[in-house]
Design an enzyme around this catalytic site. Structure first.
Site, PDB file in Angstrom:
ATOM      1  N   SER A 177       0.819  -1.278   0.014  1.00 49.94           N
ATOM      2  CA  SER A 177      -0.082  -0.050   0.170  1.00 49.94           C
ATOM      3  C   SER A 177       0.983   1.328   0.081  1.00 49.94           C
ATOM      4  O   SER A 177       0.301   2.250  -0.575  1.00 49.94           O
ATOM      5  CB  SER A 177      -0.992  -0.071   1.116  1.00 49.94           C
ATOM      6  OG  SER A 177      -0.272  -0.173   2.334  1.00 49.94           O
ATOM      7  N   HIS A 205      -5.137  -3.433  -2.784  1.00 47.02           N
ATOM      8  CA  HIS A 205      -4.981  -2.370  -4.058  1.00 47.02           C
ATOM      9  C   HIS A 205      -4.901  -2.847  -5.504  1.00 47.02           C
ATOM     10  O   HIS A 205      -4.436  -2.006  -6.310  1.00 47.02           O
ATOM     11  CB  HIS A 205      -3.595  -1.695  -3.469  1.00 47.02           C
ATOM     12  CG  HIS A 205      -3.664  -1.078  -2.229  1.00 47.02           C
ATOM     13  ND1 HIS A 205      -3.999   0.251  -2.074  1.00 47.02           N
ATOM     14  CD2 HIS A 205      -3.468  -1.258  -1.156  1.00 47.02           C
ATOM     15  CE1 HIS A 205      -4.133   0.853  -0.851  1.00 47.02           C
ATOM     16  NE2 HIS A 205      -3.691  -0.042  -0.218  1.00 47.02           N
ATOM     17  N   LYS A 236     -11.909   0.655  -2.167  1.00 44.74           N
ATOM     18  CA  LYS A 236     -10.845   1.132  -2.824  1.00 44.74           C
ATOM     19  C   LYS A 236     -11.467   1.435  -4.379  1.00 44.74           C
ATOM     20  O   LYS A 236     -12.281   2.227  -4.651  1.00 44.74           O
ATOM     21  CB  LYS A 236      -9.485   0.731  -2.605  1.00 44.74           C
ATOM     22  CG  LYS A 236      -9.222   0.631  -1.280  1.00 44.74           C
ATOM     23  CD  LYS A 236      -7.603   0.215  -1.047  1.00 44.74           C
ATOM     24  CE  LYS A 236      -7.428   0.018   0.624  1.00 44.74           C
ATOM     25  NZ  LYS A 236      -7.570   1.248   1.569  1.00 44.74           N
TER      26      LYS A 236
HETATM   27  C1  LIG Z   1      -3.403  -3.765   2.159  1.00 42.00           C
HETATM   28  C2  LIG Z   1      -4.559  -3.081   2.800  1.00 42.00           C
HETATM   29  N1  LIG Z   1      -5.405  -4.111   3.282  1.00 42.00           N
HETATM   30  C3  LIG Z   1      -6.448  -3.664   3.949  1.00 42.00           C
HETATM   31  C4  LIG Z   1      -7.107  -2.528   4.172  1.00 42.00           C
HETATM   32  C5  LIG Z   1      -8.197  -2.092   4.814  1.00 42.00           C
HETATM   33  O1  LIG Z   1      -9.239  -1.922   4.005  1.00 42.00           O
HETATM   34  P1  LIG Z   1     -10.637  -1.176   4.291  1.00 42.00           P
HETATM   35  O2  LIG Z   1     -10.125   0.040   3.971  1.00 42.00           O
HETATM   36  O3  LIG Z   1     -11.959  -1.724   3.572  1.00 42.00           O
HETATM   37  O4  LIG Z   1     -10.818  -1.336   5.823  1.00 42.00           O
HETATM   38  C6  LIG Z   1      -6.001  -1.576   3.623  1.00 42.00           C
HETATM   39  C7  LIG Z   1      -6.583  -0.035   3.576  1.00 42.00           C
HETATM   40  O5  LIG Z   1      -5.850   0.589   3.664  1.00 42.00           O
HETATM   41  C8  LIG Z   1      -4.980  -1.837   2.929  1.00 42.00           C
HETATM   42  O6  LIG Z   1      -4.267  -1.008   2.418  1.00 42.00           O
END
Ligand SMILES: Cc1ncc(COP(=O)(O)O)c(C=O)c1O
Length: 389
Positions: A177, A205, A236
């Site tokens: 991320s 992502h 996202k």
């Molecule tokens: C790699 C990753 N997994 C999970 C999440 C969490 O997702 P959510 O925003 O739906 O809680 C994020 C969010 O920033 C992320 O970057």
């Protein structure tokens, strides 16, 4: 009374790590703030779907039909036909037998990892995994080991020393991320098979951007792998909110019975289910959205590199510009803001100490023309900030 909080805040400030909320009047690629247009490089709405008319209409229709909340946990009375329909749409997109929808991507990771990893099990996690994967592992009673970022040799050296009679679980983001680079998915899959480990890949992502049907990096043609669980998010590229695990029907059933963030939390609100289904439909009907985004991001990355900025090789729509120090990253972000570019600084603990950066995420809301002008402005600002000469 609150001296503990004030002390901690003062310490964060002193380390250049104090964070604060900033109010924006709206979402979108170009936002009007105090009468001026600001270009937004810090949104994860990669496909520009959050404000799409089709998603809005679907969300409104669902609210009109079913109301605002799911009213209870899914195992009680909060499981609607619409949840099952979304799960079946997502399974088709992901190429898996089943999916299970959670309240968010974060809750999915907490639920999946605490359900899979028990005392006596071992979790092998990439050092740069997302916080929700780290926290899921911490909450489980399993023994956790972190391997150097994307380093298959290090991972294998740890697996070789494994002593457990329980499960081994390898956990990684697919697209990281904060760096935008991609995990060595084929190598992870091979090690998982060789060392009899489960493989969990977080595609937050990559969903919508990469792979067949936008099903993620594990579905890129010619490089397909089949992890035991793939984590996705509706929050996202899919423009709404919610998370899901894509897996076999039996793992879905196992999660329904063991994932505490699923069992003890209210079902995803109908509005999110409605917009999520529509987003999956839009992706299916427009299979080139991800490729259009990646091509645009690559051209933009090349402009930044050409201007001398410290950007990594192109891998995804996430492009960090490495700065180093915390204060320097914040200062650079402030100067960019002054020029009408919203590009947030990212500091520890989100990234390792000494690697503070500004993180750009490219979205379809930003045209090639906007990106090209922005690249010039970023380069000029970097010169002013002393980041490039
Ligand atoms: C790699 C990753 N997994 C999970 C999440 C969490 O997702 P959510 O925003 O739906 O809680 C994020 C969010 O920033 C992320 O970057």
């Amino acid at each position: 009374m609150n001296t503990f909080a004030e002390k901690e805040l003062a310490s964060l400030k002193q380390r250049g790590q104090l964070r604060d909320l900033y109010v924006l009047p709206e979402t979108g690629g170009q936002i009007t703030v105090d009468g001026r247009t600001v270009i937004n490089f810090s949104s994860n709405d990669y496909l520009d779907l959050a404000r799409d008319r089709r998603l809005k209409d679907a969300a409104i229709r669902t609210v009109e039909e079913l109301g605002c909340g799911a009213t209870a946990a899914r195992l009680m009375t909060g499981h609607l036909k619409l949840h099952e329909q979304l799960e079946s749409d997502l399974a088709q997109m992901m190429g898996t037998e089943a999916t299970l929808v959670f309240g968010s991507g974060f809750l999915t990771n907490l639920g999946v990892l605490t359900a899979l990893a028990k005392a006596g099990d071992e979790v092998y996690a990439d050092k740069l995994n997302h916080a929700s994967l780290i926290d899921g592992t911490r909450l489980s009673k399993a023994h956790s080991m972190r391997y150097l970022h994307k380093d298959l040799n290090h991972l294998e050296s740890l697996l070789k020393k494994s002593k457990t009679k329980g499960k081994r679980i390898i956990v990684s983001d697919s697209v990281f991320s904060m760096d935008g680079d991609i995990a060595p998915l084929a190598g992870l899959s091979e090690l998982a098979q060789r060392y009899d480990a489960l493989l969990v890949i977080d595609e937050a992502h990559a969903i919508g951007v990469m792979g067949e049907n936008g099903g993620g990096a594990c579905r890129i043609k010619g490089r397909e792998i089949k992890p035991d669980v793939v984590i996705g998010t509706l929050s996202k590229s899919l423009g709404g909110y919610g998370g899901y695990a894509a897996c076999s029907a039996s793992i879905r059933k196992f999660l329904i019975n063991n994932a505490r963030s699923f069992i003890y939390s209210t079902g995803l609100p109908p509005v999110c289910v409605g917009s999520g289904r529509e987003a999956v439909f839009v992706l299916k009907s427009n299979p080139n959205l991800g490729k259009t985004l990646l091509d645009r991001a690559e051209r933009f990355r090349d402009l930044l590199a050409g201007a001398g900025l410290n950007v990594p090789e192109f891998e995804s729509q996430i492009i960090p510009i490495l700065v180093g120090g915390n204060d320097e990253a914040v200062h650079f972000s402030q100067l960019l803001w002054d020029r009408g570019l919203l590009i947030k600084a990212i500091r520890p603990p989100t990234v390792p100490v000494g690697t503070s950066r500004v993180r750009l995420s490219i979205t379809l809301a930003l045209s090639d023309e906007v990106l090209s002008k922005s690249a010039d402005m970023i380069a000029q600002t970097a010169k002013k900030a002393g980041i490039i000469s």
